[in-house]
Motif scaffolding. Sequence first.
Motif, mmCIF file in Angstrom:
data_model
loop_
_atom_site.group_PDB
_atom_site.id
_atom_site.type_symbol
_atom_site.label_atom_id
_atom_site.label_comp_id
_atom_site.label_asym_id
_atom_site.label_seq_id
_atom_site.Cartn_x
_atom_site.Cartn_y
_atom_site.Cartn_z
ATOM 1 N N VAL A 1 6.734 15.693 0.886
ATOM 2 C CA VAL A 1 5.571 15.125 1.574
ATOM 3 C C VAL A 1 4.690 16.244 2.138
ATOM 4 C CG1 VAL A 1 6.679 12.954 2.176
ATOM 5 C CG2 VAL A 1 6.817 14.881 3.743
ATOM 6 N N ALA A 2 5.323 17.322 2.506
ATOM 7 C CA ALA A 2 4.541 18.432 3.052
ATOM 8 C C ALA A 2 3.560 18.932 1.998
ATOM 9 C CB ALA A 2 5.464 19.550 3.497
ATOM 10 N N THR A 3 4.054 19.050 0.798
ATOM 11 C CA THR A 3 3.177 19.518 -0.283
ATOM 12 C C THR A 3 2.046 18.513 -0.537
ATOM 13 O OG1 THR A 3 4.940 20.784 -1.309
ATOM 14 C CG2 THR A 3 3.095 20.151 -2.711
ATOM 15 N N MET B 1 0.844 -1.208 0.000
ATOM 16 C CA MET B 1 0.000 0.000 0.000
ATOM 17 C C MET B 1 0.871 1.246 0.000
ATOM 18 S SD MET B 1 -3.172 0.735 -0.092
ATOM 19 C CE MET B 1 -4.546 1.713 0.527
ATOM 20 N N ALA B 2 0.578 2.082 -0.910
ATOM 21 C CA ALA B 2 1.386 3.302 -1.043
ATOM 22 C C ALA B 2 1.220 4.224 0.159
ATOM 23 C CB ALA B 2 0.978 4.043 -2.301
ATOM 24 N N ASN B 3 2.258 4.969 0.439
ATOM 25 C CA ASN B 3 2.128 5.979 1.482
ATOM 26 C C ASN B 3 2.476 7.357 0.916
ATOM 27 O OD1 ASN B 3 4.929 6.366 1.464
ATOM 28 N ND2 ASN B 3 5.219 4.745 2.979
ATOM 29 N N ILE B 4 2.382 8.309 1.784
ATOM 30 C CA ILE B 4 2.518 9.695 1.329
ATOM 31 C C ILE B 4 3.903 9.987 0.722
ATOM 32 C CG2 ILE B 4 3.371 10.707 3.473
ATOM 33 C CD1 ILE B 4 1.413 12.991 3.052
ATOM 34 N N ARG B 5 4.909 9.261 1.174
ATOM 35 C CA ARG B 5 6.255 9.477 0.642
ATOM 36 C C ARG B 5 6.377 9.010 -0.802
ATOM 37 N NH1 ARG B 5 8.376 10.921 5.780
ATOM 38 N NH2 ARG B 5 6.561 10.106 6.855
ATOM 39 N N GLU B 6 5.721 7.904 -1.070
ATOM 40 C CA GLU B 6 5.749 7.419 -2.449
ATOM 41 C C GLU B 6 5.043 8.391 -3.380
ATOM 42 O OE1 GLU B 6 4.892 3.222 -3.095
ATOM 43 O OE2 GLU B 6 5.005 2.943 -0.918
ATOM 44 N N ILE B 7 3.970 8.936 -2.863
ATOM 45 C CA ILE B 7 3.237 9.925 -3.659
ATOM 46 C C ILE B 7 4.141 11.126 -3.939
ATOM 47 C CG2 ILE B 7 1.256 11.489 -3.721
ATOM 48 C CD1 ILE B 7 0.470 8.579 -3.792
ATOM 49 N N ALA B 8 4.813 11.548 -2.892
ATOM 50 C CA ALA B 8 5.703 12.702 -3.031
ATOM 51 C C ALA B 8 6.765 12.440 -4.091
ATOM 52 C CB ALA B 8 6.353 12.993 -1.678
ATOM 53 N N LEU C 1 -1.236 5.442 -7.960
ATOM 54 C CA LEU C 1 -0.850 4.451 -6.955
ATOM 55 C C LEU C 1 -2.048 3.967 -6.136
ATOM 56 C CD1 LEU C 1 2.525 5.904 -5.617
ATOM 57 C CD2 LEU C 1 2.117 4.289 -7.466
ATOM 58 N N ASN C 2 -3.205 4.456 -6.492
ATOM 59 C CA ASN C 2 -4.406 4.054 -5.773
ATOM 60 C C ASN C 2 -4.216 4.282 -4.278
ATOM 61 O OD1 ASN C 2 -6.944 2.997 -5.339
ATOM 62 N ND2 ASN C 2 -6.170 0.913 -5.110
ATOM 63 N N TYR C 3 -3.760 5.457 -3.982
ATOM 64 C CA TYR C 3 -3.399 5.790 -2.613
ATOM 65 C C TYR C 3 -4.594 6.170 -1.728
ATOM 66 C CZ TYR C 3 -1.824 8.756 1.212
ATOM 67 O OH TYR C 3 -1.642 9.334 2.426
ATOM 68 N N THR C 4 -4.520 5.754 -0.502
ATOM 69 C CA THR C 4 -5.469 6.205 0.512
ATOM 70 C C THR C 4 -4.697 6.483 1.785
ATOM 71 O OG1 THR C 4 -6.938 4.501 -0.304
ATOM 72 C CG2 THR C 4 -7.649 5.713 1.635
ATOM 73 N N LYS C 5 -5.095 7.499 2.475
ATOM 74 C CA LYS C 5 -4.464 7.799 3.758
ATOM 75 C C LYS C 5 -4.658 6.646 4.722
ATOM 76 C CE LYS C 5 -5.339 12.742 4.167
ATOM 77 N NZ LYS C 5 -5.973 13.778 4.997
ATOM 78 N N ASN C 6 -3.691 6.454 5.553
ATOM 79 C CA ASN C 6 -3.870 5.525 6.658
ATOM 80 C C ASN C 6 -4.395 6.375 7.807
ATOM 81 O OD1 ASN C 6 -3.485 4.156 9.099
ATOM 82 N ND2 ASN C 6 -2.010 2.810 8.127
ATOM 83 N N ILE C 7 -5.643 6.135 8.131
ATOM 84 C CA ILE C 7 -6.282 7.025 9.090
ATOM 85 C C ILE C 7 -5.662 6.929 10.479
ATOM 86 C CG2 ILE C 7 -8.144 5.717 10.180
ATOM 87 C CD1 ILE C 7 -10.003 7.998 9.197
ATOM 88 N N ASN C 8 -5.029 5.805 10.756
ATOM 89 C CA ASN C 8 -4.405 5.666 12.069
ATOM 90 C C ASN C 8 -3.183 6.563 12.195
ATOM 91 O OD1 ASN C 8 -5.352 2.303 11.721
ATOM 92 N ND2 ASN C 8 -6.221 3.731 13.203
ATOM 93 N N ALA C 9 -2.517 6.773 11.116
ATOM 94 C CA ALA C 9 -1.382 7.699 11.124
ATOM 95 C C ALA C 9 -1.920 9.117 11.327
ATOM 96 C CB ALA C 9 -0.614 7.597 9.823
#
Lengths: 325, 325
Positions: free
Chosen positions: A15-17, A1-8, A43-51
Amino acid sequence: MANIREIAKLAGVSVATVSRVLNHYPYVKEEKRQAVWKAVEKLNYTKNINAVHLAKGKTSIIGVILPYVNHPYFSSIVDGISQEALRHGYHLLLFQTNYDVQKELEALEMLRVKQVDGLIICSRTISWEMLKLYQEDGPIILCEDTTGCEMSSVSIDHYEAFMLGMNYLIAKGHRKIGYCIGRTSGTNSERRDAAYRDALQNIDTVPREEWIFDRCLEIADGARVVKALLSMEDKPTALLVASDQVAAGIVLWGQKNGLQVPENLAIVSFDNHPIAEALGITTVDLPLLSMGQKAFQLIHDCFIGKTTTNQNEQLPVRLIERFSV
Amino acid sequence: MANIREIAKLAGVSVATVSRVLNHYPYVKEEKRQAVWKAVEKLNYTKNINAVHLAKGKTSIIGVILPYVNHPYFSSIVDGISQEALRHGYHLLLFQTNYDVQKELEALEMLRVKQVDGLIICSRTISWEMLKLYQEDGPIILCEDTTGCEMSSVSIDHYEAFMLGMNYLIAKGHRKIGYCIGRTSGTNSERRDAAYRDALQNIDTVPREEWIFDRCLEIADGARVVKALLSMEDKPTALLVASDQVAAGIVLWGQKNGLQVPENLAIVSFDNHPIAEALGITTVDLPLLSMGQKAFQLIHDCFIGKTTTNQNEQLPVRLIERFSV
DNA sequence: ATAATTTATGAAATGCGTTTCAATGCAATA
DNA sequence: TATTGCATTGAAACGCATTTCATAAATTAT
């Protein structure tokens, strides 16, 4: 599962952007915004709400403590809470306790560990003192009169409600009055009992303990009460019944066993559930849905910093005359 | 608020050791264990459960999607889920949707974002296709017959239940039969409708659309049905009523308006709620509590890896003869 | 034209517990 | 005595988004 860093990385930004874009913050060039959304989709990304919860320190979940879900009294309250919660983007975590102190404590613990941002206690067994220990962990709203304990609450004036019922029965000439209640402990029950005794005292009558029926929660308990009444030498002529469900049970099982309402027994019940209307039962309307809504509103006021002191709201009740007296 | 690193420092051990102590893992010297607990107490430490959720990648929360909390049918199911969840240390997050697709989608999204480990859908509007998109995000259990859609479910055989009721009425000589239903769409309702039509076909009778009453959910809807019946030229002699609540409404409002059950109208209803017993209504017992329990068990089986394929469980129903036919 | 803002953006810190991996210490087996 | 193995323990990586702070660029104001 993709995370925000991969998106960045994929979008060629920091990642801030990415976070800014995801949360619709201003100050991001349109091209970067586009790039981020494209990456998100790719990347079919979704936030991990726990983070998110961890980072924000809150969950947008409020806990609801109640003894039984499957009872109209409580599910009405939950309905009210749920409606308001929805409007404000909050979710409900349910804690069915069965009045077990251990389970109540576990639910309270959820406030400490930040599983929930706040707690609404529909009914409880645990002491106020114990509850207070959790006040620093987040807002707690009680659905009972909290006079003398410095906690927030929305409540129905059960003293007033019972008094209303008592005076109505008394005005109709009744002197031998008993009542049915879910449990004898708890603030609400104690307030009702006080009204019962005060009303009797007003007419110089002593209460009769055997006319107080405990553990009356559902229709089937009405059958039990009827049975008990029938075996009594000296019966009450009227009953205050703390739940329309039980009142319905009394009326219906009474019919089958030769105890007619109101001929042999007058009844004033409480809740104003549709079943009371259908059976023509005189009842005191309790604004349960509103209480749930209000409970959420109070807790929400704490979240947005609108309220910092303890709030106590009392909701009005009214007697609805029908044909059971 | 203290965190695990502070505990480690105070206790003079590593965070790994603290974690081991906190989670009751073996391989920690008794002295260090003591030291950790002492530090925990001294700093009044509590885990931040959101960090736990993040690290573990799960929350021990399961989501429950349902249209209304304040309805005995659904709160019975929730009760069942809740009971089992409790036994296994899971919590329940409630999603009251009012059959709004948007809200259903939001709830499903909670599975993607890992807010919940699994989802139990008590009733829905959204399509199976849409649902399937979320299957990869976690286990989903439906409370309906999922034949032909490859999803797990626990269901009550509503076809069988309706057929049971129809055949009972037919055996009693009824030919003019209608039914009351909560909504006409949805798997469960469609199965019931199919049984209704098949049963009529078996006796070479054509169904009468005007004898099908939609939106029958609560007692008050019974009053509506009575009114509609009274204004009909050609009335049905019997009704299948998909909820004891509505059936109660029909019986009670019928009484007041000169439509006697069973004299003028026979009724077979469903659920076997205590109100049906109190009113002597012949009903088909639906194991709602069990369905809730089973739903949780199925989802739990997925969690512990006991089940990897889709499961489909069908629960039995039985007719309870009373006096409304 | 210079100062003062506002807009944009990224590095790094922050929130916090779990878990893996490598290492050390000891005891039991060969 | 050498070896195998379990008991202990900590450093560091991991899960992941938010937010602060510093910096740079672009405007607007003076």
